[in-house]
Design a protein around this motif. Structure first.
Motif, mmCIF file in Angstrom:
data_model
loop_
_atom_site.group_PDB
_atom_site.id
_atom_site.type_symbol
_atom_site.label_atom_id
_atom_site.label_comp_id
_atom_site.label_asym_id
_atom_site.label_seq_id
_atom_site.Cartn_x
_atom_site.Cartn_y
_atom_site.Cartn_z
ATOM 1 N N PRO A 81 -12.305 -1.620 -29.745
ATOM 2 C CA PRO A 81 -12.145 -1.836 -31.148
ATOM 3 C C PRO A 81 -11.173 -3.037 -31.529
ATOM 4 C CG PRO A 81 -11.768 0.355 -31.277
ATOM 5 C CD PRO A 81 -12.644 -0.116 -29.712
ATOM 6 N N PHE A 97 -11.452 -6.982 -30.650
ATOM 7 C CA PHE A 97 -12.934 -8.008 -31.694
ATOM 8 C C PHE A 97 -11.924 -7.597 -33.171
ATOM 9 C CE2 PHE A 97 -15.787 -5.747 -29.599
ATOM 10 C CZ PHE A 97 -16.701 -6.578 -29.124
ATOM 11 N N ARG A 102 -18.292 -2.584 -27.867
ATOM 12 C CA ARG A 102 -16.952 -2.497 -29.968
ATOM 13 C C ARG A 102 -15.991 -1.423 -29.931
ATOM 14 N NH1 ARG A 102 -16.843 -5.794 -34.255
ATOM 15 N NH2 ARG A 102 -18.190 -7.482 -33.078
#
Length: 122
Positions: free
Chosen positions: A105, A108, A101
């Protein structure tokens, strides 16, 4: 397609490389070359291939396919199954969610439901 320009020594060959591979050294020892047995000419398209400063292929994650929680002795670790844009075809790996993550990022925003969520929907 790569072509052999000349035989430099009895054990070395100089290859004619396209401009996109100008950073690659063009002389190879025969032990580094492999015969290719194929009916069709083997052509690897250079479009879309990315190479880093160390001349390694750069493979990027495409999407998160699944999520699970791995049970260790004293802890639980969330992991995600990732599909990569590998030059060898579809490739999948399991990665730690927290580390992944931080690095990616953007993947996500829409993630695949976990295995337990899939079971609960049935």
């Amino acid at each position: 397609m790569l072509k052999v320009l000349e035989q430099v020594e009895s054990v070395a060959y100089k290859l004619k490389l396209p401009q996109e591979l100008s950073r690659v050294h063009n002389t190879f020892h025969v032990s580094n070359l492999k015969k290719c047995y194929s009916d069709d000419p083997l052509v690897v398209p250079l479009e879309g291939l990315q190479v880093d400063n160390k001349l390694h292929f750069v493979e990027e994650p495409v999407e998160i396919m699944d999520r699970e929680v791995k049970q260790l002795r004293r802890s639980r670790v969330p992991i995600v199954k990732v599909r990569w844009n590998s030059r060898r075809g579809p490739e999948f790996t399991w990665e730690r969610e927290d580390q992944f993550r931080k690095k990616y990022p953007h993947l996500f925003t829409k993630t695949a439901p976990s295995s337990s969520e899939k079971l609960n929907r049935r």
